[in-house]
Design an enzyme around this catalytic site. Structure first.
Site, mmCIF file in Angstrom:
data_model
loop_
_atom_site.group_PDB
_atom_site.id
_atom_site.type_symbol
_atom_site.label_atom_id
_atom_site.label_comp_id
_atom_site.label_asym_id
_atom_site.label_seq_id
_atom_site.Cartn_x
_atom_site.Cartn_y
_atom_site.Cartn_z
ATOM 1 N N CYS A 60 47.463 16.960 -37.957
ATOM 2 C CA CYS A 60 47.224 16.285 -36.680
ATOM 3 C C CYS A 60 46.966 14.805 -36.985
ATOM 4 C CB CYS A 60 46.074 16.928 -35.905
ATOM 5 S SG CYS A 60 44.506 16.998 -36.808
ATOM 6 N N THR A 61 46.427 14.069 -36.046
ATOM 7 C CA THR A 61 46.292 12.620 -36.212
ATOM 8 C C THR A 61 45.329 12.248 -37.335
ATOM 9 O OG1 THR A 61 46.676 12.368 -33.840
ATOM 10 C CG2 THR A 61 45.824 10.452 -35.022
#
Length: 344
Positions: A199-200
């Site tokens: 994810c980020t």
């Protein structure tokens, strides 16, 4: 004692410009049991405000999630402050690769039910029983393994502009929506496949890895530090970059370039484009992808309707918004019947 922001965004923008100091954009998270989130929230606000921190910090019983900026010359003070908090000592700080002094314009520290909304109400679910953290080099090895299932734990509008090669990018609007969809899709591989997620910055993967372990998946991994840290490591270590496009970020920049590829399209004309914007119609504020030609033609709005609205007087626009909920298309980012090219 000041416990809330008192300046407007424009007032703060002016102060930033007058100060003339470079600011670092930083994110971090930590899952930990916080007995009194409100008390901890107040403590953070006082010290962050004194350090000239601007950004969004969420505090809950399960931990803290922070995205903010700080003057570069006060970074050591910030690190010392965080190291003085037991569960934040040596916490990983993800520093943005692309610079913007105005990435944040207000300091908001809020108490939330959870730092990542997951929709789960399972008392036996231990968020600290996480999967294996891997660095960029090991991550590259894992995603080349045919026995790996690589899953993007972000939302559709994030993965649309950038994602890893061969990753499954579920078409979801929220993290909570993704958890059961992903489990159902790969339920037959709980024991024979490696589940690798990214994810980020890592916060969603950390919760997801613990959840899927709880649900019986045996070989669970996550990219430590997320795409932000991956970009730093491949750049500094000369590793192969397996990410295509941009990384969506949750500040005024909206994205960071990870590779030179453009993998998405303008939502109005279909031309290659990976630049997000928010519709200038305050009654819409839709997040969507818009190329430079369409930005000029539509004056930074998402449709002919919104273009007409922004040309009305401020009072007429206010009357149009009267009585309508101010949701600002919160969970409809990039999805609207007004967008001609975007698949609805």
């Amino acid at each position: 004692m000041q416990l809330y922001n008192k300046l407007s965004a424009e007032e703060r923008r002016q102060l930033i410009r007058e100060a003339g100091k470079q600011r670092l954009t930083i994110s971090f998270y930590q899952y930990a049991f916080i007995i009194d989130p409100q008390l901890f929230r107040n403590y953070l606000f006082v010290d962050f405000n004194a350090l000239d921190v601007l950004g969004r910090i969420y505090v809950a019983h399960e931990g803290i999630n922070a995205q903010f900026s700080i003057p570069a010359d006060r970074f050591k003070e910030l690190k010392k402050f965080l190291d003085g908090i037991d569960f934040l000592e040596n916490v990983r700080l993800n520093i943005a690769r692309e610079h913007d002094d105005e990435s944040f314009l207000k300091l908001k520290v809020k108490v939330r039910h959870k730092i990542v909304a997951d929709g789960l109400e399972d008392d036996s679910f231990d968020v600290t029983n996480k999967g294996v953290h891997v660095d960029a080099a090991r991550f590259n090895e894992l995603i080349d393994d045919p026995d790996t299932v690589l899953v993007d734990m972000r939302n559709h509008y994030e993965s649309e502009i950038g994602h890893f090669q061969n990753a499954w990018t579920p078409d979801v609007d929220t993290f909570r929506e993704s958890l059961p969809i992903i489990e159902e899709e790969i339920k037959d591989h709980k024991k024979d496949k490696k589940l690798v997620m990214y994810c980020t910055g890592g916060i969603r993967c950390e919760k997801a890895s613990a959840y899927y372990k709880h649900r019986g998946f045996e070989d669970v991994y996550q990219l430590e530090g997320g795409i932000i840290e991956y970009h730093r490591q491949v750049t500094e270590q000369g590793l192969e970059n397996k990410f295509r496009g941009k990384n969506f970020v949750f500040d005024a920049r909206l994205s960071e370039k990870i590779s030179d590829e453009i993998i998405s399209n303008c939502h109005q004309c279909g031309e290659p484009c990976d630049t997000h914007t928010n519709c200038d119609n305050e009654g819409c504020h839709l997040l969507f992808i818009q190329c430079e030609n369409c930005r000029k033609a539509f004056k930074n709005t998402c449709s002919t309707h919104c273009l007409e609205v922004i040309q009305l007087s401020a009072e007429e626009q206010k009357q149009l918004r009267a009585g309508k909920p101010a949701k600002n298309k919160k969970f409809k980012k990039g999805r609207s019947s007004k967008l001609e090219f975007k698949k609805q």
